[in-house]
Design a protein around this motif. Structure first.
Motif, PDB file in Angstrom:
ATOM      1  N   MET A   1       0.852  -1.180   0.000  1.00  9.51           N
ATOM      2  CA  MET A   1       0.000   0.000   0.000  1.00  9.51           C
ATOM      3  C   MET A   1       0.895   1.240   0.000  1.00  9.51           C
ATOM      4  O   MET A   1       1.952   1.269   0.602  1.00  9.51           O
ATOM      5  CB  MET A   1      -0.913  -0.015   1.221  1.00  9.51           C
ATOM      6  N   ASN A   2       0.429   2.238  -0.633  1.00  8.43           N
ATOM      7  CA  ASN A   2       1.181   3.477  -0.753  1.00  8.43           C
ATOM      8  C   ASN A   2       1.382   4.128   0.627  1.00  8.43           C
ATOM      9  O   ASN A   2       0.476   4.169   1.444  1.00  8.43           O
ATOM     10  CB  ASN A   2       0.406   4.413  -1.682  1.00  8.43           C
ATOM     11  N   LYS A   3       2.594   4.622   0.888  1.00 13.44           N
ATOM     12  CA  LYS A   3       2.906   5.242   2.181  1.00 13.44           C
ATOM     13  C   LYS A   3       2.041   6.475   2.449  1.00 13.44           C
ATOM     14  O   LYS A   3       1.662   6.727   3.588  1.00 13.44           O
ATOM     15  CB  LYS A   3       4.384   5.645   2.255  1.00 13.44           C
ATOM     16  N   LEU A   4       1.722   7.228   1.421  1.00 15.71           N
ATOM     17  CA  LEU A   4       0.895   8.414   1.603  1.00 15.71           C
ATOM     18  C   LEU A   4      -0.489   8.044   2.130  1.00 15.71           C
ATOM     19  O   LEU A   4      -1.011   8.697   3.042  1.00 15.71           O
ATOM     20  CB  LEU A   4       0.770   9.194   0.287  1.00 15.71           C
ATOM     21  N   ILE A   5      -1.069   6.992   1.608  1.00 14.14           N
ATOM     22  CA  ILE A   5      -2.376   6.546   2.070  1.00 14.14           C
ATOM     23  C   ILE A   5      -2.291   6.072   3.522  1.00 14.14           C
ATOM     24  O   ILE A   5      -3.158   6.363   4.332  1.00 14.14           O
ATOM     25  CB  ILE A   5      -2.929   5.435   1.154  1.00 14.14           C
ATOM     26  N   LEU A   6      -1.218   5.354   3.855  1.00 10.62           N
ATOM     27  CA  LEU A   6      -1.024   4.902   5.234  1.00 10.62           C
ATOM     28  C   LEU A   6      -0.863   6.085   6.187  1.00 10.62           C
ATOM     29  O   LEU A   6      -1.408   6.072   7.296  1.00 10.62           O
ATOM     30  CB  LEU A   6       0.195   3.993   5.335  1.00 10.62           C
ATOM     31  N   ILE A   7      -0.129   7.097   5.779  1.00 11.37           N
ATOM     32  CA  ILE A   7       0.046   8.279   6.625  1.00 11.37           C
ATOM     33  C   ILE A   7      -1.293   8.980   6.843  1.00 11.37           C
ATOM     34  O   ILE A   7      -1.608   9.392   7.962  1.00 11.37           O
ATOM     35  CB  ILE A   7       1.093   9.231   6.015  1.00 11.37           C
TER      36      ILE A   7
ATOM     37  N   LEU B   1      -3.572  -1.223  11.716  1.00 14.51           N
ATOM     38  CA  LEU B   1      -4.130  -2.508  11.301  1.00 14.51           C
ATOM     39  C   LEU B   1      -3.733  -2.854   9.870  1.00 14.51           C
ATOM     40  O   LEU B   1      -3.332  -3.985   9.587  1.00 14.51           O
ATOM     41  CB  LEU B   1      -5.657  -2.490  11.431  1.00 14.51           C
ATOM     42  N   VAL B   2      -3.797  -1.883   8.981  1.00  9.82           N
ATOM     43  CA  VAL B   2      -3.426  -2.126   7.578  1.00  9.82           C
ATOM     44  C   VAL B   2      -1.927  -2.396   7.458  1.00  9.82           C
ATOM     45  O   VAL B   2      -1.510  -3.269   6.716  1.00  9.82           O
ATOM     46  CB  VAL B   2      -3.837  -0.921   6.699  1.00  9.82           C
TER      47      VAL B   2
ATOM     48  N   LYS C   1      -0.182  -6.882  18.759  1.00 11.10           N
ATOM     49  CA  LYS C   1       0.029  -6.040  19.933  1.00 11.10           C
ATOM     50  C   LYS C   1       0.120  -4.562  19.575  1.00 11.10           C
ATOM     51  O   LYS C   1      -0.348  -3.714  20.333  1.00 11.10           O
ATOM     52  CB  LYS C   1       1.261  -6.473  20.713  1.00 11.10           C
ATOM     53  N   ASP C   2       0.704  -4.228  18.419  1.00 12.93           N
ATOM     54  CA  ASP C   2       0.780  -2.828  18.008  1.00 12.93           C
ATOM     55  C   ASP C   2      -0.610  -2.235  17.806  1.00 12.93           C
ATOM     56  O   ASP C   2      -0.869  -1.089  18.178  1.00 12.93           O
ATOM     57  CB  ASP C   2       1.597  -2.678  16.723  1.00 12.93           C
ATOM     58  N   PHE C   3      -1.502  -3.031  17.227  1.00 12.72           N
ATOM     59  CA  PHE C   3      -2.874  -2.563  17.029  1.00 12.72           C
ATOM     60  C   PHE C   3      -3.571  -2.327  18.364  1.00 12.72           C
ATOM     61  O   PHE C   3      -4.251  -1.316  18.548  1.00 12.72           O
ATOM     62  CB  PHE C   3      -3.664  -3.569  16.192  1.00 12.72           C
TER      63      PHE C   3
ATOM     64  N   ILE D   1       0.223   9.765  17.096  1.00 14.09           N
ATOM     65  CA  ILE D   1       1.688   9.749  17.119  1.00 14.09           C
ATOM     66  C   ILE D   1       2.210   8.316  17.072  1.00 14.09           C
ATOM     67  O   ILE D   1       3.142   8.006  16.329  1.00 14.09           O
ATOM     68  CB  ILE D   1       2.214  10.490  18.365  1.00 14.09           C
ATOM     69  N   HIS D   2       1.596   7.432  17.834  1.00 17.07           N
ATOM     70  CA  HIS D   2       2.020   6.029  17.840  1.00 17.07           C
ATOM     71  C   HIS D   2       1.821   5.394  16.464  1.00 17.07           C
ATOM     72  O   HIS D   2       2.678   4.662  15.983  1.00 17.07           O
ATOM     73  CB  HIS D   2       1.237   5.252  18.908  1.00 17.07           C
ATOM     74  N   ALA D   3       0.705   5.672  15.836  1.00 12.11           N
ATOM     75  CA  ALA D   3       0.425   5.103  14.509  1.00 12.11           C
ATOM     76  C   ALA D   3       1.441   5.605  13.486  1.00 12.11           C
ATOM     77  O   ALA D   3       1.951   4.822  12.668  1.00 12.11           O
ATOM     78  CB  ALA D   3      -0.985   5.467  14.066  1.00 12.11           C
ATOM     79  N   LEU D   4       1.762   6.889  13.535  1.00 10.50           N
ATOM     80  CA  LEU D   4       2.761   7.416  12.603  1.00 10.50           C
ATOM     81  C   LEU D   4       4.139   6.813  12.871  1.00 10.50           C
ATOM     82  O   LEU D   4       4.880   6.497  11.954  1.00 10.50           O
ATOM     83  CB  LEU D   4       2.811   8.943  12.695  1.00 10.50           C
ATOM     84  N   TRP D   5       4.469   6.647  14.154  1.00 10.48           N
ATOM     85  CA  TRP D   5       5.749   6.040  14.525  1.00 10.48           C
ATOM     86  C   TRP D   5       5.846   4.613  13.974  1.00 10.48           C
ATOM     87  O   TRP D   5       6.859   4.229  13.379  1.00 10.48           O
ATOM     88  CB  TRP D   5       5.897   6.046  16.036  1.00 10.48           C
ATOM     89  N   ILE D   6       4.816   3.824  14.171  1.00  5.74           N
ATOM     90  CA  ILE D   6       4.812   2.434  13.719  1.00  5.74           C
ATOM     91  C   ILE D   6       4.883   2.364  12.200  1.00  5.74           C
ATOM     92  O   ILE D   6       5.615   1.555  11.625  1.00  5.74           O
ATOM     93  CB  ILE D   6       3.545   1.711  14.230  1.00  5.74           C
ATOM     94  N   THR D   7       4.137   3.208  11.526  1.00  2.00           N
ATOM     95  CA  THR D   7       4.079   3.159  10.064  1.00  2.00           C
ATOM     96  C   THR D   7       5.377   3.657   9.426  1.00  2.00           C
ATOM     97  O   THR D   7       5.853   3.070   8.459  1.00  2.00           O
ATOM     98  CB  THR D   7       2.910   4.018   9.559  1.00  2.00           C
ATOM     99  N   LEU D   8       5.954   4.713   9.961  1.00  2.00           N
ATOM    100  CA  LEU D   8       7.150   5.295   9.335  1.00  2.00           C
ATOM    101  C   LEU D   8       8.442   4.627   9.794  1.00  2.00           C
ATOM    102  O   LEU D   8       9.504   4.875   9.220  1.00  2.00           O
ATOM    103  CB  LEU D   8       7.214   6.795   9.626  1.00  2.00           C
ATOM    104  N   LYS D   9       8.379   3.782  10.806  1.00  2.00           N
ATOM    105  CA  LYS D   9       9.563   3.103  11.331  1.00  2.00           C
ATOM    106  C   LYS D   9      10.149   2.121  10.318  1.00  2.00           C
ATOM    107  O   LYS D   9      11.352   1.932  10.266  1.00  2.00           O
ATOM    108  CB  LYS D   9       9.227   2.402  12.635  1.00  2.00           C
TER     109      LYS D   9
END
Length: 53
Positions: A1-7, A19-20, A26-28, A44-52
């Protein structure tokens, strides 16, 4: 999936973004709790997990 959509998902619906990206784990659950307590830490947590990765 595209990073922009995830962000965008992480900004507007943080648990869905995690989730996606990571699946149902556990992260969810951590993100869901943070989002239910207060929206901003969940975002903030979601962005951290996705961009990590």
């Amino acid at each position: 999936m595209n990073k922009l959509i995830l962000i965008l998902l992480c900004v507007f619906v943080p648990p869905l973004g995690v989730l996606v990206d990571r699946g149902l784990g556990k992260d969810f659950l951590i993100n869901l709790i943070l989002t239910l307590i207060f929206f901003f830490p969940g975002m903030i947590h979601a962005l951290w997990i996705t961009l990590k990765t």
